[in-house]
Structures are given as C-alpha cells and as structure tokens.
Design a protein around this motif. Structure first.
Motif, PDB file in Angstrom:
ATOM      1  N   HIS A   2      35.425  54.184  44.552  1.00  0.00           N
ATOM      2  CA  HIS A   2      36.524  54.023  43.616  1.00  0.00           C
ATOM      3  C   HIS A   2      37.139  52.641  43.815  1.00  0.00           C
ATOM      4  CE1 HIS A   2      38.723  55.376  47.223  1.00  0.00           C
ATOM      5  NE2 HIS A   2      39.704  54.647  46.760  1.00  0.00           N
ATOM      6  N   VAL A   3      37.896  52.188  42.822  1.00  0.00           N
ATOM      7  CA  VAL A   3      38.546  50.888  42.939  1.00  0.00           C
ATOM      8  C   VAL A   3      39.613  50.983  44.016  1.00  0.00           C
ATOM      9  CG1 VAL A   3      39.977  49.162  41.781  1.00  0.00           C
ATOM     10  CG2 VAL A   3      38.074  50.223  40.553  1.00  0.00           C
ATOM     11  N   ASP A   4      39.511  50.104  45.001  1.00  0.00           N
ATOM     12  CA  ASP A   4      40.487  50.047  46.086  1.00  0.00           C
ATOM     13  C   ASP A   4      41.595  49.066  45.741  1.00  0.00           C
ATOM     14  OD1 ASP A   4      41.015  50.708  49.088  1.00  0.00           O
ATOM     15  OD2 ASP A   4      41.249  48.522  48.919  1.00  0.00           O
ATOM     16  N   HIS A   5      41.198  47.874  45.293  1.00  0.00           N
ATOM     17  CA  HIS A   5      42.188  46.875  44.915  1.00  0.00           C
ATOM     18  C   HIS A   5      41.577  45.814  44.016  1.00  0.00           C
ATOM     19  CE1 HIS A   5      40.513  44.907  48.600  1.00  0.00           C
ATOM     20  NE2 HIS A   5      40.712  43.792  47.906  1.00  0.00           N
ATOM     21  N   VAL A   6      42.470  45.079  43.373  1.00  0.00           N
ATOM     22  CA  VAL A   6      42.108  43.900  42.603  1.00  0.00           C
ATOM     23  C   VAL A   6      42.746  42.719  43.309  1.00  0.00           C
ATOM     24  CG1 VAL A   6      42.360  42.710  40.389  1.00  0.00           C
ATOM     25  CG2 VAL A   6      41.931  45.174  40.444  1.00  0.00           C
ATOM     26  N   GLY A   7      41.926  41.750  43.703  1.00  0.00           N
ATOM     27  CA  GLY A   7      42.404  40.549  44.380  1.00  0.00           C
ATOM     28  C   GLY A   7      42.829  39.503  43.373  1.00  0.00           C
ATOM     29  N   VAL A   8      44.054  38.994  43.523  1.00  0.00           N
ATOM     30  CA  VAL A   8      44.607  38.009  42.604  1.00  0.00           C
ATOM     31  C   VAL A   8      44.924  36.735  43.381  1.00  0.00           C
ATOM     32  CG1 VAL A   8      46.471  37.499  40.977  1.00  0.00           C
ATOM     33  CG2 VAL A   8      45.601  39.848  41.185  1.00  0.00           C
ATOM     34  N   ALA A   9      44.302  35.641  42.988  1.00  0.00           N
ATOM     35  CA  ALA A   9      44.576  34.337  43.604  1.00  0.00           C
ATOM     36  C   ALA A   9      45.860  33.776  43.010  1.00  0.00           C
ATOM     37  CB  ALA A   9      43.413  33.379  43.340  1.00  0.00           C
ATOM     38  N   THR A  10      46.727  33.247  43.870  1.00  0.00           N
ATOM     39  CA  THR A  10      48.008  32.731  43.416  1.00  0.00           C
ATOM     40  C   THR A  10      48.496  31.625  44.342  1.00  0.00           C
ATOM     41  OG1 THR A  10      50.313  33.308  42.880  1.00  0.00           O
ATOM     42  CG2 THR A  10      49.277  34.536  44.677  1.00  0.00           C
ATOM     43  N   GLU A  11      49.296  30.743  43.797  1.00  0.00           N
ATOM     44  CA  GLU A  11      49.951  29.701  44.601  1.00  0.00           C
ATOM     45  C   GLU A  11      51.251  30.214  45.216  1.00  0.00           C
ATOM     46  OE1 GLU A  11      48.808  26.752  45.331  1.00  0.00           O
ATOM     47  OE2 GLU A  11      47.277  26.337  43.823  1.00  0.00           O
ATOM     48  N   ASP A  12      51.731  31.401  44.767  1.00  0.00           N
ATOM     49  CA  ASP A  12      53.032  31.912  45.197  1.00  0.00           C
ATOM     50  C   ASP A  12      52.983  33.434  45.313  1.00  0.00           C
ATOM     51  OD1 ASP A  12      55.724  32.452  45.681  1.00  0.00           O
ATOM     52  OD2 ASP A  12      56.393  31.825  43.691  1.00  0.00           O
ATOM     53  N   ALA A  13      52.490  33.929  46.436  1.00  0.00           N
ATOM     54  CA  ALA A  13      52.365  35.374  46.630  1.00  0.00           C
ATOM     55  C   ALA A  13      53.721  36.069  46.601  1.00  0.00           C
ATOM     56  CB  ALA A  13      51.634  35.674  47.937  1.00  0.00           C
ATOM     57  N   ALA A  14      54.745  35.463  47.204  1.00  0.00           N
ATOM     58  CA  ALA A  14      56.067  36.097  47.233  1.00  0.00           C
ATOM     59  C   ALA A  14      56.632  36.240  45.824  1.00  0.00           C
ATOM     60  CB  ALA A  14      57.018  35.299  48.117  1.00  0.00           C
ATOM     61  N   GLY A  15      56.533  35.196  45.029  1.00  0.00           N
ATOM     62  CA  GLY A  15      57.048  35.248  43.668  1.00  0.00           C
ATOM     63  C   GLY A  15      56.291  36.241  42.804  1.00  0.00           C
ATOM     64  N   LEU A  16      54.957  36.258  42.940  1.00  0.00           N
ATOM     65  CA  LEU A  16      54.158  37.191  42.158  1.00  0.00           C
ATOM     66  C   LEU A  16      54.412  38.621  42.621  1.00  0.00           C
ATOM     67  CD1 LEU A  16      52.198  37.290  39.800  1.00  0.00           C
ATOM     68  CD2 LEU A  16      50.316  37.037  41.456  1.00  0.00           C
ATOM     69  N   ALA A  17      54.586  38.817  43.925  1.00  0.00           N
ATOM     70  CA  ALA A  17      54.901  40.152  44.446  1.00  0.00           C
ATOM     71  C   ALA A  17      56.213  40.656  43.856  1.00  0.00           C
ATOM     72  CB  ALA A  17      54.973  40.123  45.967  1.00  0.00           C
ATOM     73  N   GLU A  18      57.199  39.780  43.777  1.00  0.00           N
ATOM     74  CA  GLU A  18      58.487  40.161  43.198  1.00  0.00           C
ATOM     75  C   GLU A  18      58.314  40.590  41.734  1.00  0.00           C
ATOM     76  OE1 GLU A  18      62.587  37.867  42.172  1.00  0.00           O
ATOM     77  OE2 GLU A  18      61.755  37.526  44.186  1.00  0.00           O
ATOM     78  N   GLY A  70      42.549  27.884  38.609  1.00  0.00           N
ATOM     79  CA  GLY A  70      43.935  28.315  38.503  1.00  0.00           C
ATOM     80  C   GLY A  70      44.060  29.747  38.996  1.00  0.00           C
ATOM     81  N   GLY A  71      45.254  30.281  38.915  1.00  0.00           N
ATOM     82  CA  GLY A  71      45.487  31.640  39.396  1.00  0.00           C
ATOM     83  C   GLY A  71      44.858  32.683  38.496  1.00  0.00           C
ATOM     84  N   GLY A  72      44.696  33.863  39.058  1.00  0.00           N
ATOM     85  CA  GLY A  72      44.164  34.977  38.276  1.00  0.00           C
ATOM     86  C   GLY A  72      43.326  35.903  39.129  1.00  0.00           C
ATOM     87  N   ILE A  73      42.654  36.811  38.453  1.00  0.00           N
ATOM     88  CA  ILE A  73      41.833  37.794  39.169  1.00  0.00           C
ATOM     89  C   ILE A  73      40.689  37.070  39.866  1.00  0.00           C
ATOM     90  CG2 ILE A  73      40.270  39.758  38.919  1.00  0.00           C
ATOM     91  CD1 ILE A  73      42.088  40.736  36.648  1.00  0.00           C
ATOM     92  N   HIS A  74      40.586  37.306  41.158  1.00  0.00           N
ATOM     93  CA  HIS A  74      39.538  36.699  41.971  1.00  0.00           C
ATOM     94  C   HIS A  74      38.392  37.676  42.215  1.00  0.00           C
ATOM     95  CE1 HIS A  74      37.721  35.596  45.913  1.00  0.00           C
ATOM     96  NE2 HIS A  74      37.696  34.403  45.326  1.00  0.00           N
ATOM     97  N   HIS A  75      38.725  38.934  42.528  1.00  0.00           N
ATOM     98  CA  HIS A  75      37.683  39.914  42.806  1.00  0.00           C
ATOM     99  C   HIS A  75      38.190  41.335  42.580  1.00  0.00           C
ATOM    100  CE1 HIS A  75      39.812  39.808  46.715  1.00  0.00           C
ATOM    101  NE2 HIS A  75      39.456  41.072  46.806  1.00  0.00           N
TER     102      HIS A  75
END
Length: 129
Positions: A2-18, A70-75
């Motif tokens: 099953h899908v465990d997670h989607v990895g998202v590349a970002t320059e700002d993990a804290a901001g995207l998490a918020e 740029g940022g977005g879905i990585h895996h």
C-alpha cells in the motif's frame, strides 16, 4: 503493498508543513535531519504520510532535484513487509534497481528505490517498517 508516503521536495519544509497541516489536518508525526536533509513526516488520517524533504547540506540528491525541477513530488513509497522479496520481484520483472540491497532510510526504515526509466518515469521507493 500500500502507499506509505509521498515524498515532496521543498526548499522550506517548515513552511510547507505548516500549510499542509492547515489544509489537510495532517499533524507532524516525525521530524529528523537525515542524510543531509530535513525530513518531516505529516500523518494523513488513514492514508499514510507526506514526507517533506528539504536539503540542509550541499550535494544532496534532493538539492540537485530542486535545482533541476523545482519543488514538487519527488517519489511515491510503497510499504512492504518483505523488502528483499519486493526487490527480487522487481529485478525478475527487468526493472533496474537504484538500490540493489535495502539501505537505511529516514525514521529508521529500510528503503530501496526503483529506477524511474523502467517505471513509467515515476521514482518508486519500497519501504519496510
């Protein structure tokens, strides 16, 4: 699997998490610095996680990905109870493996990646908890 997670590349993990916490009611389940990356897992109610990946050192795979794309879905990561068997199945199907053997991943999991040239352009990760 099953899908465990989607990895998202970002320059700002804290901001995207918020943002994701507000948009999706996805609280932070785990944070760590691993392999030159700030890694933040956000828990979705029943459907796995978002894994936010922010480079904190030069020369990381995610840093190169961000420079190019740029940022977005990585895996996309698929959970398996037997990562060795999953790799053998992929190998038998003629899929090139990025990782011939499982390696240490974030959150203490074993991981291995399949090469996107053989998976329709998608980077697929197997993860065993």
């Amino acid at each position: 699997m099953h899908v465990d997670h989607v990895g998202v590349a970002t320059e700002d993990a804290a901001g995207l998490a918020e943002l994701y916490t507000e948009l999706f009611d996805a609280p932070v389940a785990h944070e760590e610095t691993f392999d030159g990356l700030r890694v933040v897992f956000l828990e979705l109610e029943r459907d796995g996680y978002f894994e936010l990946l922010e480079p904190v050192e030069d020369g990381t795979t995610i840093g190169r990905y961000l420079d190019k794309n740029g940022g977005g879905i990585h895996h996309t990561a698929l959970a398996t109870d037997d990562i060795e068997a999953a790799l053998a199945t992929a190998r038998d199907a003629g899929v090139e493996l990025v990782d011939d053997e499982p390696r240490d991943g974030a959150w203490g999991h074993d991981v291995a990646f399949l090469h996107p040239k053989d998976t329709g352009g998608a980077l697929i990760e197997f993860v065993e908890h």
